[in-house]
Design an enzyme around this catalytic site. Structure first.
Site, PDB file in Angstrom:
ATOM      1  N   LYS A 269       1.708  -1.118   0.264  1.00 40.76           N
ATOM      2  CA  LYS A 269      -0.121  -0.312   0.013  1.00 40.76           C
ATOM      3  C   LYS A 269       1.018   1.158   0.208  1.00 40.76           C
ATOM      4  O   LYS A 269       1.772   1.430  -0.259  1.00 40.76           O
ATOM      5  CB  LYS A 269      -0.699  -0.150   1.138  1.00 40.76           C
ATOM      6  N   ARG A 304      -3.009 -10.882   3.584  1.00 40.79           N
ATOM      7  CA  ARG A 304      -3.468 -11.632   1.609  1.00 40.79           C
ATOM      8  C   ARG A 304      -1.614 -10.223   1.863  1.00 40.79           C
ATOM      9  O   ARG A 304      -2.176  -8.935   1.930  1.00 40.79           O
ATOM     10  CB  ARG A 304      -4.310 -10.112   1.839  1.00 40.79           C
TER      11      ARG A 304
END
Length: 330
Positions: A269, A304
Site C-alpha cells: 500500500k 493478504r
C-alpha cells in the site's frame, strides 16, 4: 460502550489470544472521549474475555491457530501494483505457481484501488473464470463486490468470498453467500473506490471501523450466515489517510473483540512506500513484511499479500527465532 484491546507479548503468561500463538495478561479498555485504561486479564468479565480467547473456527479449511497467507492474484488491467501482468490465464497460472506457500489464492477481476471505476459484471466474470478453471484444486477465494461474480466463481471451485464492501454494494450478496454455505470476509471501506480517498474522516478510526464491522456481522447473521463462516478486515487504505492506516495497524488487536478471525490487507500500500522510501509498489515487499510481522505479533490470523512466498519465509523465521509462543508456522 467499552472496547477491549488485548496486549499480547512474548513473556505473557495469560491465556492464548483467540486460541492462537500469542498470550496476553493485560487488556487496554477503550471508551469514547475517555482516556484508555490498562487492566489485568483477571479483571475482565468472563463474557468479554471469552470473545478474546475462544479459538477461531477454520476459514475455508485453513486453521486460524497460526498465521496464514492469502496470495493476491489480480486478473485486471489496472490494479495499483500489478495491473495487466496476470490478465491472461497462462501468466496467472505461472504467478499462482510462484505463490506455492500461500494457504489460499485470492482471484480478483475488478480493481478497487482509489479512483478505480466499476467493471461490468460480464467482463469481471470473463476475467476470473479462465483463471479459476486452470487453478482448480488449489484453495481459492474470489475478490468481488458482486453476487453474480461470486456465484460464478463458487460454482467454478472458489471456496471463500472476499467482499471489500462487506456485502453493501450488491444487495444479493448476502443471500448468495448464505445459500452457498461458504465463508465470507467482510471488509470495511468508507465510500466507493472512485471517491473513497476524497478527505475521509472519522471520530476515532479504530472504534468507528469496529462499530461498522459489528453492524455488518449482525447483517450477515440476519441473512443466515453463521459467525463460524465470517472473518473481518479493517480495510487498510480504503477510505483512510496514512494516519488512519497507522492508527488501525497499531491497534489492530482491538478487532479480536468481535470474536472472529481477522484478515489484514496492507500489502504494497501507498503508506508503505511513503514511509519506507519505495515509490514503486513492486519494491515494497520489505515494508509489507514489517507490517505483517507487527500484525502477527498482535494475533492477526490471515495476511493478504502480493509476495506470498517471501512473506512466508519471513514468518517462518520470525516463529523459529522466538517470535511466538504457540504452533510453529511452516
Amino acid at each position: 460502550m467499552r472496547y477491549l484491546r488485548p496486549l499480547p507479548h512474548l513473556h505473557a503468561t495469560g491465556p492464548r489470544l483467540a486460541g492462537g500463538w500469542m498470550r496476553f495478561d493485560a487488556v487496554e479498555v477503550l471508551e469514547r472521549d475517555r482516556a484508555p485504561l490498562v487492566v489485568p486479564v483477571a479483571d475482565i468479565p468472563p463474557d468479554d474475555l471469552a470473545r478474546l480467547i475462544t479459538p477461531r473456527s477454520p476459514v475455508a479449511g485453513i486453521a486460524m491457530d497460526r498465521p496464514s497467507i492469502m496470495g493476491i492474484l489480480n486478473v485486471t488491467p489496472d490494479s495499483f501494483s500489478d495491473g495487466g501482468r496476470f490478465l491472461l490465464p497462462d501468466a496467472a497460472t505461472e504467478h499462482a505457481a510462484a505463490m506455492a506457500r500461500a494457504d489460499i489464492v485470492d482471484v480478483g477481476g475488478e480493481s478497487t484501488r482509489p479512483g478505480a471505476l466499476e467493471v461490468e459484471t460480464a467482463e469481471e466474470i470473463a476475467r476470473i473464470l479462465p483463471v479459476i478453471d486452470v487453478l482448480r484444486g488449489r484453495p481459492l477465494s474470489i475478490d468481488t463486490r458482486k453476487a453474480a461474480v461470486a456465484k460464478a466463481a463458487l460454482d467454478a471451485g472458489a471456496s471463500l468470498v472476499n467482499d471489500v464492501s462487506a456485502m453493501t454494494f450488491d444487495p444479493a450478496m448476502a443471500a448468495t453467500v448464505a445459500q452457498a454455505q461458504v465463508p465470507v470476509c467482510l471488509m470495511h471501506t468508507q465510500g466507493a473506490p472512485e471517491t473513497m480517498q476524497n478527505d475521509p474522516r472519522y471520530a476515532d478510526v479504530a472504534l468507528d471501523v469496529y462499530d461498522a464491522l459489528a453492524a455488518r456481522i449482525a447483517a450477515a447473521e440476519a441473512a443466515g450466515i453463521p459467525r463460524s463462516r465470517i472473518m473481518v478486515d479493517p480495510g487498510i487504505g480504503f477510505g483512510k489517510t496514512m494516519a488512519h492506516n497507522l492508527d488501525l495497524l497499531r491497534r489492530i488487536g482491538l478487532f479480536h473483540g468481535l470474536g472472529l478471525p481477522i484478515l489484514l490487507g496492507a500489502s504494497r500500500k501507498k503508506f508503505i512506500g511513503t514511509l519506507g522510501g519505495a515509490p514503486k509498489a513492486a519494491d515494497r515487499m520489505p515494508g509489507t513484511l514489517a507490517v505483517t510481522l507487527a500484525a502477527v505479533a498482535q494475533g492477526v490470523q490471515m495476511h493478504r499479500v502480493h509476495d506470498a512466498d517471501q512473506i512466508a519465509q519471513g514468518l517462518a523465521l520470525w516463529c523459529e527465532t522466538g517470535g511466538s509462543d504457540g504452533p510453529v508456522w511452516n
